[in-house]
Scaffold this motif. Structure first.
Motif, short mmCIF file in Angstrom:
data_model
loop_
_atom_site.label_atom_id
_atom_site.label_comp_id
_atom_site.label_asym_id
_atom_site.label_seq_id
_atom_site.Cartn_x
_atom_site.Cartn_y
_atom_site.Cartn_z
N PRO A 104 -21.85 -4.59 18.30
CA PRO A 104 -20.45 -4.84 18.02
C PRO A 104 -19.88 -3.93 16.94
CG PRO A 104 -21.81 -6.78 17.50
CD PRO A 104 -22.70 -5.74 18.08
N LEU A 105 -20.73 -3.41 16.06
CA LEU A 105 -20.24 -2.48 15.04
C LEU A 105 -20.02 -1.09 15.61
CD1 LEU A 105 -22.50 -3.50 12.03
CD2 LEU A 105 -20.11 -4.12 12.44
N GLY A 106 -20.62 -0.83 16.75
CA GLY A 106 -20.48 0.47 17.38
C GLY A 106 -21.42 1.49 16.78
N ALA A 107 -21.58 2.57 17.49
CA ALA A 107 -22.43 3.67 17.04
C ALA A 107 -21.53 4.74 16.44
CB ALA A 107 -23.23 4.21 18.22
N ARG A 108 -21.14 4.57 15.20
CA ARG A 108 -20.19 5.47 14.56
C ARG A 108 -20.85 6.76 14.09
NH1 ARG A 108 -15.27 3.38 13.70
NH2 ARG A 108 -15.09 1.15 13.95
N ARG A 109 -20.13 7.86 14.32
CA ARG A 109 -20.58 9.17 13.84
C ARG A 109 -19.38 9.93 13.34
NH1 ARG A 109 -25.02 11.91 17.47
NH2 ARG A 109 -25.57 12.67 15.43
N SER A 110 -19.60 10.72 12.35
CA SER A 110 -18.58 11.65 11.88
C SER A 110 -18.92 13.01 12.42
CB SER A 110 -18.53 11.66 10.35
OG SER A 110 -18.11 10.39 9.88
N GLY A 111 -17.97 13.92 12.37
CA GLY A 111 -18.24 15.25 12.89
C GLY A 111 -17.11 16.19 12.57
N ALA A 112 -17.15 17.36 13.17
CA ALA A 112 -16.13 18.37 12.92
C ALA A 112 -16.01 19.31 14.11
CB ALA A 112 -16.49 19.17 11.67
N VAL A 113 -14.83 19.88 14.24
CA VAL A 113 -14.56 20.93 15.21
C VAL A 113 -14.26 22.18 14.38
CG1 VAL A 113 -13.08 21.71 17.08
CG2 VAL A 113 -13.66 19.29 16.89
N LEU A 114 -15.02 23.24 14.62
CA LEU A 114 -14.87 24.49 13.87
C LEU A 114 -14.35 25.57 14.80
CD1 LEU A 114 -17.61 22.94 12.85
CD2 LEU A 114 -17.83 24.93 11.42
N LEU A 115 -13.25 26.18 14.44
CA LEU A 115 -12.69 27.29 15.19
C LEU A 115 -13.10 28.58 14.48
CD1 LEU A 115 -10.91 28.15 17.56
CD2 LEU A 115 -8.93 27.93 16.05
N MET A 116 -13.79 29.46 15.21
CA MET A 116 -14.37 30.65 14.60
C MET A 116 -13.47 31.87 14.78
SD MET A 116 -17.00 28.95 13.86
CE MET A 116 -18.57 29.67 13.56
N ASP A 117 -13.55 32.80 13.81
CA ASP A 117 -12.82 34.06 13.96
C ASP A 117 -13.68 35.03 14.76
OD1 ASP A 117 -14.72 35.13 12.21
OD2 ASP A 117 -13.33 35.30 10.52
N ALA A 118 -13.20 36.27 14.92
CA ALA A 118 -13.90 37.25 15.74
C ALA A 118 -15.29 37.58 15.21
CB ALA A 118 -13.06 38.52 15.85
N ALA A 119 -15.50 37.42 13.90
CA ALA A 119 -16.80 37.71 13.29
C ALA A 119 -17.74 36.51 13.32
CB ALA A 119 -16.59 38.18 11.84
#
Length: 171
Positions: A104-119
């Motif tokens: 009932p508490l759920g499987a919580r996770r944090s995270g991130a989306v990273l947008l990369m430059d040409a390098a």
């Protein structure tokens, strides 16, 4: 201003170079469920959608003011982040979704989306917290097409933060 600084402000980031990072599971998960969660990072994501939010606003007609309506904020809501990827062998995203069904508490996770430059250096980063795998969608199958089978996972979360990136010296 240096050439590097000018490039930082004028060079747009390509949308095809990104990473999705899912953090460790919340501490309150039972060991059997926590053991499944490292599997969620398997596979590469083809598309990420839903980075956004909206503020609900209500209009208030103020007495004696006939040329405008006052606008007041009511509540803030975050869009669900949707991860799209080619179906990979192994439980992966399905295991994370299933882990949340039995608790009932759920499987919580944090995270991130990273947008990369040409390098390959992170140019923009959006971090989310308290994410729940709220919807899993399996692939659409079609015998007359030679396309990759895609699955989707929607993540309902409790907040999105645009992480500040270092700006080159304005020399």
């Amino acid at each position: 201003m240096t050439e590097q600084t000018l490039e930082f402000f004028t060079e747009p980031l390509p949308k095809y170079r990104f990473l999705v990072v899912l953090g460790p599971a919340a501490a309150h998960l039972p060991p059997a469920q926590a053991a499944l969660l490292p599997l969620t990072a398997q596979g590469a994501f083809q598309q990420v959608t839903g980075l956004g939010a909206q503020l609900e606003v209500t209009a208030y007609p103020e007495g004696g003011v006939n040329d405008r309506l006052r606008q007041f904020p009511v509540r803030h809501a975050w869009n669900r982040i949707v991860l799209h990827r080619g179906v990979a062998r192994g439980p992966g995203l399905w295991a994370w979704y299933r882990a949340g069904l039995g608790n009932p508490l759920g499987a919580r996770r944090s995270g991130a989306v990273l947008l990369m430059d040409a390098a390959g250096v992170p140019g923009a980063v959006w971090a989310f917290r308290g994410g729940l795998a709220s919807k899993w969608t399996g692939p659409d199958l079609h015998g007359e097409r030679s396309e990759v089978a895609l699955e989707q996972l929607e993540i309902a979360h409790e907040g999105l933060v645009a992480v500040e990136q270092a700006v080159p010296e304005l020399g």
